[in-house]
Scaffold this active site. Structure first.
Site, PDB file in Angstrom:
ATOM      1  N   ARG A 125       0.535  -1.212  -0.181  1.00 36.48           N
ATOM      2  CA  ARG A 125       0.239   0.219  -0.178  1.00 36.48           C
ATOM      3  C   ARG A 125       0.564   0.888   0.267  1.00 36.48           C
ATOM      4  NH1 ARG A 125      -4.655  -2.253   3.473  1.00 36.48           N
ATOM      5  NH2 ARG A 125      -6.635  -2.639   2.210  1.00 36.48           N
TER       6      ARG A 125
ATOM      7  N   LYS B 291     -19.894 -14.849   2.533  1.00 32.69           N
ATOM      8  CA  LYS B 291     -21.308 -14.170   3.354  1.00 32.69           C
ATOM      9  C   LYS B 291     -22.403 -13.868   1.960  1.00 32.69           C
ATOM     10  CE  LYS B 291     -19.384 -12.947   7.212  1.00 32.69           C
ATOM     11  NZ  LYS B 291     -18.903 -11.358   7.062  1.00 32.69           N
TER      12      LYS B 291
ATOM     13  N   GLY C  73     -10.185  -7.054  -1.495  1.00 36.70           N
ATOM     14  CA  GLY C  73     -10.169  -7.588  -0.519  1.00 36.70           C
ATOM     15  C   GLY C  73      -9.192  -9.312  -0.438  1.00 36.70           C
TER      16      GLY C  73
ATOM     17  N   GLY D 247     -14.417  -3.664   0.195  1.00 35.70           N
ATOM     18  CA  GLY D 247     -15.722  -2.534   1.080  1.00 35.70           C
ATOM     19  C   GLY D 247     -15.825  -1.631  -0.244  1.00 35.70           C
TER      20      GLY D 247
END
Ligand code: AMP
Length: 399
Positions: free
Chosen positions: A36, A197, A354, A377
């Site tokens: 990052r 999920k 992710g 997200g």
């Protein structure tokens, strides 16, 4: 509307406060992956080369509004200094007199990193008093933190109420690629979804039913859908309270003419562990109690390959199985390779952040796809068609 970027503003002699994403993994005070920091370099270097005085803001972890030494950005300032090959000044404060003094002392082409923005309670509350204090340090705000774009915080959103905010190169690239999938995707547009999920991805599926031609579903998510179709899924992970919703999504998809492709076989085991006995089972035949599906099977891989053929836009979010354990990583690896191959054939391919980003890196294929998003997200919410506060706050180009 097209957003203003760092290229659209004159930076010479300007004080530039830049929100970057230095939320790096740390262990015992050491950075374990500096990806990052490296990703932020082009924007930082551009500002420095243009003669700006650069003040960097970032969060790290979740210190919950108070200073906690394990979340200090000090190690990041040291690594950044090595990567930039120049001194990076560091103030162990987020705001206040010491910060002001350090900013006043900055010369053109110099860079200063402030302490973790989340040491302040006001950061995640988008407190405008705090945002104003940061804004007062600078002439212009550069937002290069896509990973937090789905959150309205003081350092990315609030601050834009006081000084103009423009996009950095990372942010610009994220918007450019993700818009390709949401605005006018070249067809056929095929989406591959996996992970655990359904609840995280419902919004995306709903939105995709308006846009995508096919949705391929793997991961533990597949079992919620297979359950909805009345299949025996044994002890596989699924979401009981989402079965009705999965059924609704399936019928909505067929009304809209969107093909939902579910796996036809699975790799099953009795324990989620490396080296245990595993079997291939046809979904039609069902999975026995005590056994759980941990990856998609070889016939499903073939099926997915067929279904993906000819795609012009592909989005992939979520692993096909428990890819962290090699025994159950084949489906994810094969899908990663399919996405790389179809990129070579000319498709625009986007990997959600992710786990799928981690997977594509694990298999060394990150350069073989069009874009790997830095925000998990944030990329999901973008694909849901939501307006992200951290993008909305960036100034638009004048027509
Ligand atoms: P998510 O955060 O929803 O994208 O889920 C990612 C996680 O789902 C990864 O850690 C995978 O190990 C896990 N996962 C994928 N497939 C399965 C499966 N069949 N059973 C259990 N976990 C799975």
């Amino acid at each position: 509307m097209e957003k203003m970027t760092i290229k659209d503003v004159d930076l010479k002699g300007k004080k530039v406060i830049m929100r970057v994403d230095f939320n790096v993994p740390m262990k015992d005070g050491k950075i374990t992956n500096d990806k990052r920091i490296k990703a932020a370099l082009p924007t930082i270097k551009h500002a420095l080369n243009e003669g700006a005085k650069v003040i960097l803001l970032s969060h790290l972890g979740r210190p919950k509004g108070e200073p906690k030494p394990e979340f200090s950005l000090k190690p990041v300032s040291e690594r950044l200094s090595e990567l930039l090959n120049q001194e990076v000044k560091f103030v162990p404060e987020v705001i206040g007199e010491e910060v002001k003094k350090a900013v006043e002392g900055l010369k053109e082409g110099e860079v200063l990193l402030l302490e973790n923005t989340r040491y302040m309670k006001g950061e995640t509350k988008n407190d405008l008093e705090l945002a104003k204090k940061w804004a007062e340090l600078a002439d212009i705000h550069v937002n290069d933190a896509f990973g937090t774009a789905h959150r309205a915080h003081a350092s990315n959103v609030g601050i834009a109420q006081f000084i103009p905010s423009v996009a950095g190169f990372l942010m610009e690239k994220e918007i450019k690629f993700l818009s390709k999938a949401t605005a006018n995707p070249e067809k056929p547009y095929i989406v591959i979804l996996g992970g655990a999920k359904v609840s995280d991805k419902i919004g995306v599926i709903n939105n995709l039913l308006e846009k995508a031609d096919k949705i391929l579903i793997g991961g533990a998510m597949m079992f919620t859908f297979l359950k909805a179709l009345g299949k025996e899924i044994g002890s596989s992970k699924f979401e009981e309270d989402k079965v009705d919703l999965a059924r609704e999504l399936l019928s909505k998809a067929s009304e809209k003419g969107v093909e939902i492709v579910l796996p036809i076989d699975a790799i099953i085991a009795q324990k989620l562990e490396a080296g245990v006995e595993k079997k291939i089972v046809k979904v039609e035949e069902g999975i026995d109690e005590g056994w759980m599906g941990l990856d998609i099977g070889p016939d499903s891989i073939k099926l997915f390959k067929d279904k993906l053929a000819g795609a012009k836009t592909v989005v992939w979010n979520g692993p096909m199985g428990v890819f962290e354990i090699e025994d159950f990583a084949t489906g994810t690896k094969e899908v990663a390779m399919m996405v790389a191959d179809i990129t070579e054939e000319g498709a625009v391919t986007i990997i959600g952040g992710g786990d799928s980003a981690a997977a594509i890196e694990l298999f060394g294929l990150e350069r073989k796809v069009s874009h790997v998003s830095t925000g998990g997200g944030a990329s999901l919410e973008f694909l849901e068609g939501k307006e992200l506060p951290g993008i909305a706050s960036i100034a638009s180009k004048k027509k």
